[in-house]
Design a protein around this motif. Structure first.
Motif, PDB file in Angstrom:
ATOM      1  N   SER A  32       0.764  -1.241   0.091  1.00  0.00           N
ATOM      2  CA  SER A  32       0.109   0.114   0.078  1.00  0.00           C
ATOM      3  C   SER A  32       0.798   1.187   0.178  1.00  0.00           C
ATOM      4  O   SER A  32       1.955   1.308   0.284  1.00  0.00           O
ATOM      5  CB  SER A  32      -1.030   0.062   1.229  1.00  0.00           C
ATOM      6  OG  SER A  32      -0.111   0.073   2.322  1.00  0.00           O
ATOM      7  N   ARG A  33       0.292   2.496  -0.372  1.00  0.00           N
ATOM      8  CA  ARG A  33       0.960   3.560  -0.472  1.00  0.00           C
ATOM      9  C   ARG A  33       1.719   4.112   0.995  1.00  0.00           C
ATOM     10  O   ARG A  33       2.520   4.918   1.055  1.00  0.00           O
ATOM     11  CB  ARG A  33       0.137   4.648  -1.025  1.00  0.00           C
ATOM     12  CG  ARG A  33      -0.132   4.502  -2.416  1.00  0.00           C
ATOM     13  CD  ARG A  33      -0.984   5.777  -3.026  1.00  0.00           C
ATOM     14  NE  ARG A  33      -1.464   5.357  -4.444  1.00  0.00           N
ATOM     15  CZ  ARG A  33      -0.789   5.311  -5.418  1.00  0.00           C
ATOM     16  NH1 ARG A  33       0.628   5.367  -5.412  1.00  0.00           N
ATOM     17  NH2 ARG A  33      -1.291   4.710  -6.395  1.00  0.00           N
ATOM     18  N   TYR A  38       1.464  -6.758   1.692  1.00  0.00           N
ATOM     19  CA  TYR A  38       0.280  -7.584   1.926  1.00  0.00           C
ATOM     20  C   TYR A  38       0.556  -9.010   1.050  1.00  0.00           C
ATOM     21  O   TYR A  38       1.290  -8.796  -0.170  1.00  0.00           O
ATOM     22  CB  TYR A  38      -0.919  -7.216   1.297  1.00  0.00           C
ATOM     23  CG  TYR A  38      -1.364  -5.924   2.223  1.00  0.00           C
ATOM     24  CD1 TYR A  38      -2.361  -6.049   3.232  1.00  0.00           C
ATOM     25  CD2 TYR A  38      -1.108  -4.567   2.021  1.00  0.00           C
ATOM     26  CE1 TYR A  38      -2.883  -5.110   4.116  1.00  0.00           C
ATOM     27  CE2 TYR A  38      -1.541  -3.520   2.970  1.00  0.00           C
ATOM     28  CZ  TYR A  38      -2.401  -4.017   3.837  1.00  0.00           C
ATOM     29  OH  TYR A  38      -2.915  -2.907   4.487  1.00  0.00           O
ATOM     30  N   ASP A  39      -0.149  -9.779   1.252  1.00  0.00           N
ATOM     31  CA  ASP A  39      -0.080 -11.290   0.561  1.00  0.00           C
ATOM     32  C   ASP A  39      -1.484 -11.936   0.587  1.00  0.00           C
ATOM     33  O   ASP A  39      -2.132 -11.218   1.363  1.00  0.00           O
ATOM     34  CB  ASP A  39       0.874 -12.190   0.909  1.00  0.00           C
ATOM     35  CG  ASP A  39       1.552 -12.896  -0.294  1.00  0.00           C
ATOM     36  OD1 ASP A  39       0.667 -12.887  -1.497  1.00  0.00           O
ATOM     37  OD2 ASP A  39       2.415 -13.695  -0.305  1.00  0.00           O
ATOM     38  N   CYS A  40      -1.563 -12.644  -0.306  1.00  0.00           N
ATOM     39  CA  CYS A  40      -3.049 -13.327  -0.417  1.00  0.00           C
ATOM     40  C   CYS A  40      -3.106 -14.671   0.226  1.00  0.00           C
ATOM     41  O   CYS A  40      -4.105 -15.320   0.339  1.00  0.00           O
ATOM     42  CB  CYS A  40      -3.389 -13.556  -1.845  1.00  0.00           C
ATOM     43  SG  CYS A  40      -2.553 -14.366  -2.742  1.00  0.00           S
ATOM     44  N   GLY A  68       0.887   0.430  -4.392  1.00  0.00           N
ATOM     45  CA  GLY A  68      -0.338   1.116  -4.082  1.00  0.00           C
ATOM     46  C   GLY A  68      -1.640   0.112  -3.935  1.00  0.00           C
ATOM     47  O   GLY A  68      -2.818   0.456  -4.358  1.00  0.00           O
ATOM     48  N   GLN A  69      -1.450  -1.192  -4.044  1.00  0.00           N
ATOM     49  CA  GLN A  69      -2.320  -2.157  -3.758  1.00  0.00           C
ATOM     50  C   GLN A  69      -2.450  -2.805  -2.523  1.00  0.00           C
ATOM     51  O   GLN A  69      -1.721  -2.446  -1.605  1.00  0.00           O
ATOM     52  CB  GLN A  69      -2.188  -3.361  -4.869  1.00  0.00           C
ATOM     53  CG  GLN A  69      -1.954  -2.796  -6.241  1.00  0.00           C
ATOM     54  CD  GLN A  69      -3.081  -2.257  -6.809  1.00  0.00           C
ATOM     55  OE1 GLN A  69      -4.209  -2.960  -6.545  1.00  0.00           O
ATOM     56  NE2 GLN A  69      -3.014  -1.313  -7.434  1.00  0.00           N
ATOM     57  N   THR A  70      -3.452  -3.639  -2.029  1.00  0.00           N
ATOM     58  CA  THR A  70      -3.563  -3.897  -0.870  1.00  0.00           C
ATOM     59  C   THR A  70      -3.847  -5.684  -1.413  1.00  0.00           C
ATOM     60  O   THR A  70      -4.718  -5.984  -2.363  1.00  0.00           O
ATOM     61  CB  THR A  70      -4.693  -3.669   0.005  1.00  0.00           C
ATOM     62  OG1 THR A  70      -5.776  -3.572  -0.474  1.00  0.00           O
ATOM     63  CG2 THR A  70      -4.384  -2.189   0.565  1.00  0.00           C
ATOM     64  N   SER A  71      -4.131  -6.477  -0.399  1.00  0.00           N
ATOM     65  CA  SER A  71      -4.378  -7.987  -0.458  1.00  0.00           C
ATOM     66  C   SER A  71      -5.092  -8.380   1.022  1.00  0.00           C
ATOM     67  O   SER A  71      -5.176  -7.751   1.812  1.00  0.00           O
ATOM     68  CB  SER A  71      -3.313  -8.758  -0.919  1.00  0.00           C
ATOM     69  OG  SER A  71      -3.938 -10.190  -1.456  1.00  0.00           O
TER      70      SER A  71
END
Length: 105
Positions: A32-33, A38-40, A68-71
């Motif tokens: 994330s920013r 994170y991982d899945c 800029g993503q999350t999981s």
């Protein structure tokens, strides 16, 4: 589909509890920013946490599509790692990482 060639679960955690590495290069699903990685896969998170605990230097490999993503599961923060390796040349993208400066392009 499950990858049967991958060492995961409690056996893997026990093995990596006893291994101390000088350098750990790892990747995950997203960052994330604000610098949370994170991982899945919960099993991989647990295993990677053991490796992060025992490594002298932690290097996160972060390609541009992950930033800029999350999981689903929190791995760690950039405060827990030593370096970020990325192909992104735009340092402005990382300005929200609370002064994080150990970037390798």
């Amino acid at each position: 589909k499950s990858n049967r060639n991958c060492l995961i679960g409690t056996d893997a955690q026990r093995i990596f509890t006893e291994i101390c590495g000088k350098w750990l290069f790892f990747s995950a699903k997203a960052m994330s920013r604000d610098g949370i990685i994170y991982d899945c896969d919960r099993e991989e998170i647990c295993l990677r946490n053991k490796m992060i605990e025992n490594a002298e230097k932690k290097i996160f490999l972060c390609s541009s599509e992950k930033y800029g993503q999350t999981s689903g599961y929190r791995q760690c923060s950039v405060k827990d790692i030593d370096y970020i390796v990325t192909e992104m040349q735009d340092k402005e993208r990382f300005k929200d990482l609370d002064g994080y400066k150990n970037l390798i392009y």
